[in-house]
Design a protein around this motif. Structure first.
Motif, mmCIF file in Angstrom:
data_model
loop_
_atom_site.group_PDB
_atom_site.id
_atom_site.type_symbol
_atom_site.label_atom_id
_atom_site.label_comp_id
_atom_site.label_asym_id
_atom_site.label_seq_id
_atom_site.Cartn_x
_atom_site.Cartn_y
_atom_site.Cartn_z
ATOM 1 N N ALA A 294 0.829 -1.202 0.000
ATOM 2 C CA ALA A 294 0.000 0.000 0.000
ATOM 3 C C ALA A 294 0.865 1.253 0.000
ATOM 4 O O ALA A 294 0.573 2.227 -0.709
ATOM 5 C CB ALA A 294 -0.934 0.002 1.213
ATOM 6 N N GLU A 295 1.945 1.254 0.775
ATOM 7 C CA GLU A 295 2.848 2.404 0.787
ATOM 8 C C GLU A 295 3.489 2.604 -0.589
ATOM 9 O O GLU A 295 3.662 3.743 -1.045
ATOM 10 C CB GLU A 295 3.944 2.212 1.824
ATOM 11 C CG GLU A 295 3.546 2.523 3.243
ATOM 12 C CD GLU A 295 4.751 2.480 4.162
ATOM 13 O OE1 GLU A 295 5.681 3.284 3.966
ATOM 14 O OE2 GLU A 295 4.752 1.640 5.076
ATOM 15 N N ALA A 296 3.867 1.497 -1.223
ATOM 16 C CA ALA A 296 4.486 1.610 -2.546
ATOM 17 C C ALA A 296 3.514 2.220 -3.547
ATOM 18 O O ALA A 296 3.872 3.127 -4.306
ATOM 19 C CB ALA A 296 4.950 0.233 -3.023
ATOM 20 N N VAL A 297 2.267 1.748 -3.549
ATOM 21 C CA VAL A 297 1.276 2.284 -4.478
ATOM 22 C C VAL A 297 1.022 3.753 -4.196
ATOM 23 O O VAL A 297 0.970 4.585 -5.110
ATOM 24 C CB VAL A 297 -0.037 1.475 -4.391
ATOM 25 C CG1 VAL A 297 -1.140 2.165 -5.175
ATOM 26 C CG2 VAL A 297 0.178 0.064 -4.921
ATOM 27 N N GLU A 298 0.862 4.096 -2.928
ATOM 28 C CA GLU A 298 0.593 5.488 -2.574
ATOM 29 C C GLU A 298 1.731 6.396 -3.032
ATOM 30 O O GLU A 298 1.502 7.485 -3.560
ATOM 31 C CB GLU A 298 0.379 5.609 -1.062
ATOM 32 C CG GLU A 298 -0.036 6.980 -0.635
ATOM 33 C CD GLU A 298 -1.086 6.977 0.472
ATOM 34 O OE1 GLU A 298 -1.237 8.028 1.106
ATOM 35 O OE2 GLU A 298 -1.727 5.947 0.688
ATOM 36 N N ASN A 299 2.958 5.932 -2.859
ATOM 37 C CA ASN A 299 4.093 6.746 -3.283
ATOM 38 C C ASN A 299 4.222 6.802 -4.797
ATOM 39 O O ASN A 299 4.642 7.824 -5.350
ATOM 40 C CB ASN A 299 5.374 6.226 -2.637
ATOM 41 C CG ASN A 299 5.561 6.766 -1.232
ATOM 42 O OD1 ASN A 299 6.028 7.878 -1.035
ATOM 43 N ND2 ASN A 299 5.156 5.977 -0.237
ATOM 44 N N ALA A 300 3.855 5.731 -5.490
ATOM 45 C CA ALA A 300 3.878 5.773 -6.952
ATOM 46 C C ALA A 300 2.918 6.837 -7.472
ATOM 47 O O ALA A 300 3.234 7.572 -8.417
ATOM 48 C CB ALA A 300 3.519 4.404 -7.525
ATOM 49 N N VAL A 301 1.742 6.930 -6.857
ATOM 50 C CA VAL A 301 0.778 7.967 -7.251
ATOM 51 C C VAL A 301 1.336 9.347 -6.937
ATOM 52 O O VAL A 301 1.227 10.279 -7.751
ATOM 53 C CB VAL A 301 -0.574 7.731 -6.554
ATOM 54 C CG1 VAL A 301 -1.507 8.923 -6.771
ATOM 55 C CG2 VAL A 301 -1.222 6.447 -7.077
ATOM 56 N N LYS A 302 1.941 9.515 -5.772
ATOM 57 C CA LYS A 302 2.563 10.791 -5.419
ATOM 58 C C LYS A 302 3.603 11.205 -6.456
ATOM 59 O O LYS A 302 3.642 12.355 -6.909
ATOM 60 C CB LYS A 302 3.237 10.690 -4.037
ATOM 61 C CG LYS A 302 2.302 10.697 -2.852
ATOM 62 C CD LYS A 302 3.013 10.287 -1.571
ATOM 63 C CE LYS A 302 4.273 11.061 -1.288
ATOM 64 N NZ LYS A 302 4.908 10.639 -0.005
ATOM 65 N N ILE A 303 4.437 10.240 -6.829
ATOM 66 C CA ILE A 303 5.505 10.532 -7.784
ATOM 67 C C ILE A 303 4.922 10.921 -9.140
ATOM 68 O O ILE A 303 5.370 11.892 -9.771
ATOM 69 C CB ILE A 303 6.444 9.317 -7.912
ATOM 70 C CG1 ILE A 303 7.203 9.094 -6.595
ATOM 71 C CG2 ILE A 303 7.416 9.490 -9.072
ATOM 72 C CD1 ILE A 303 7.848 7.719 -6.477
ATOM 73 N N ALA A 304 3.923 10.176 -9.595
ATOM 74 C CA ALA A 304 3.319 10.475 -10.893
ATOM 75 C C ALA A 304 2.663 11.847 -10.902
ATOM 76 O O ALA A 304 2.781 12.601 -11.884
ATOM 77 C CB ALA A 304 2.288 9.396 -11.242
ATOM 78 N N ARG A 305 1.974 12.184 -9.836
ATOM 79 C CA ARG A 305 1.341 13.503 -9.759
ATOM 80 C C ARG A 305 2.387 14.617 -9.742
ATOM 81 O O ARG A 305 2.225 15.655 -10.397
ATOM 82 C CB ARG A 305 0.440 13.570 -8.519
ATOM 83 C CG ARG A 305 -0.871 12.818 -8.688
ATOM 84 C CD ARG A 305 -1.674 12.772 -7.410
ATOM 85 N NE ARG A 305 -3.060 12.365 -7.676
ATOM 86 C CZ ARG A 305 -3.929 12.011 -6.746
ATOM 87 N NH1 ARG A 305 -3.568 12.003 -5.460
ATOM 88 N NH2 ARG A 305 -5.159 11.664 -7.061
#
Length: 433
Positions: free
Chosen positions: A112-123
């Motif tokens: 979940a942390e990895a997915v959340e950070n991937a979204v942060k990075i993409a944004r």
């Protein structure tokens, strides 16, 4: 009173009711393809801690690496005092993940942390906000990842409000939609263009093979067309390979089978032999778009977990566990297909490598989404298997899918015994409820 029953009494008085377990037994030891409970009962393990213990629960190489690292230091926080183990894991991820372009990684604790950070990075990299996800998706239990997850019960019920700018479109689900990969991709892309707007899109996030959603394997071409369109918009294509990654599907990563090179890829579960570790790996220009200090976490990339990951990756290479996953499929799929031919309640056998599933339906009945699902039968088969000593899981949007996730190092005998117990469980449920 059996020891498990005593432990259950203690659990009821100390553990929150919202934390549930699949079986009533408590594990005392595990290794290979089996687990033993505190009362001495052995279980064939077709769950692997939800695709985590691919190299086994107590692989000697992992145990040795962890012991050696614990004796040196357990923690410093990489953001405060860095260490080689974190760097080495990131180097391995750059080599192993799809794509020959320059990559960077950041390490975290959970999927979940990895997915959340991937979204942060993409944004951050795109300056946009909208994120597209898919029907039946599962991405985690944090506030943002609950918004990304499709299924309400038990993951989202009562936990809102959820994060915004999340948009859901249909997943390619050949058993239920009957569409080709091209047709399914056109449907999803058309909805994004009309309802979200390509210029607003930060990322498209997808599991190459869905996990909790039912081990849904998209039609060939769906992922590739989706990835190509995403890049044409200037958005980021994120592959959630948390469950499919690290040899589970017969390749190091499931995207490889479709010829897809994601811009960002999230990993966890099988990466560290059972220790908590996760990562986001991707194109250097996207990963490095975030300002220093914008990514991190106290325990992310813990040195003990990193040591376990390096040992786990070494085992996967040495034992060729991608080939082991393909061998598991070559043994299991014919028996599952034979089981389906015998039991009409099995609507489809699907999956790849050591990530296989049976979708249970009510023969001859239809619902609003195609064949009528039968979660009652799935629960009954799972219960019969558990009582016989086989640990397996159900999943799916409708709870009607039985999933098989054995450790990749399971022996031929253990695999055979597990499949036999599964067959016997179905024989007890020949007439679904």
């Amino acid at each position: 009173m059996p020891t498990s029953a005593e432990l259950h009494q203690r659990r009821s008085a100390a553990v929150a009711r919202g934390v549930s377990s699949m079986i009533p037994s408590y594990v005392s030891s595990a290794g290979g393809g089996t687990m033993t409970d505190v009362d001495g009962r052995e279980w064939i393990d077709f769950a692997a801690g939800i695709a985590v213990t691919s190299v086994g629960n107590s692989a000697p190489a992992v145990v040795s690496a962890v012991q050696e690292q614990v004796a040196k230091f357990t923690h410093t926080c990489f953001m405060i005092a860095p260490y080689e183990q974190y760097v080495a894991v990131c180097e391995e991820l750059a080599v192993l993940t799809p794509g020959s372009f320059e990559k960077r990684s950041a390490l975290f604790n959970s999927g979940a942390e990895a997915v959340e950070n991937a979204v942060k990075i993409a944004r951050h990299a795109t300056g946009r906000q909208a994120v597209v996800v898919f029907d039946h998706a599962y991405h985690g239990r944090t506030n943002l990842t609950m918004a990304l997850t499709s299924k309400v019960m038990p993951y989202k019920q009562g936990f809102g409000p959820f994060a915004g700018e999340i948009y859901r479109v249909p997943m390619s689900y050949p058993f239920r939609d009957g569409l080709s990969g091209t047709e399914a991709a056109a449907l999803a892309i058309g909805l994004v263009e009309k309802q979200v707007g390509a210029a607003n899109l930060a990322a498209v996030l997808i599991e190459p093979i869905q996990g909790e959603g039912g081990f849904v394997v998209p039609a060939p071409g769906f992922l590739a067309e989706l990835a190509a369109w995403t890049r044409s918009t200037g958005a980021v294509f994120i592959a959630d390979e948390i469950q499919t990654g690290f040899c589970r599907t017969g390749s190091w990563f499931a995207c490889t089978d479709e010829g897809v090179e994601p811009d960002l890829i999230t990993t966890a579960k099988g990466i560290a032999g059972g220790l908590p570790l996760a990562g986001v790996t991707g194109r250097a220009e996207i990963m490095d778009a975030v300002h220093p200090g914008g990514l991190g976490g106290t325990y992310g990339g813990n040195p003990v977990a990193c040591a376990a990951a390096l040992a786990t990756i070494g085992m996967m290479r040495e034992l060729d566990l991608a080939a082991a996953a393909r061998r598991i499929e070559s043994v299991a799929r014919p028996r599952l297909e034979a089981l389906a031919a015998k039991h009409p309640m099995i609507g489809e056998v699907r999956g790849r490598g050591a990530m296989l599933a049976l979708e249970l339906v009510k023969p001859g009945e239809s619902g609003p989404f195609g064949p009528a699902s039968d979660p009652v039968a799935a629960a009954a088969v799972a219960k019969a298997a558990h009582e016989a000593g086989l640990l397996l899981l159900t999943c799916g949007t409708w709870g009607n899918v039985i999933r098989l996730l054995p450790p990749l190092i399971i022996s031929d005998d253990e695999l055979d015994r597990g499949l036999t117990l599964l067959e016997q469980a179905f024989n007890q449920e020949e007439t679904p409820s």
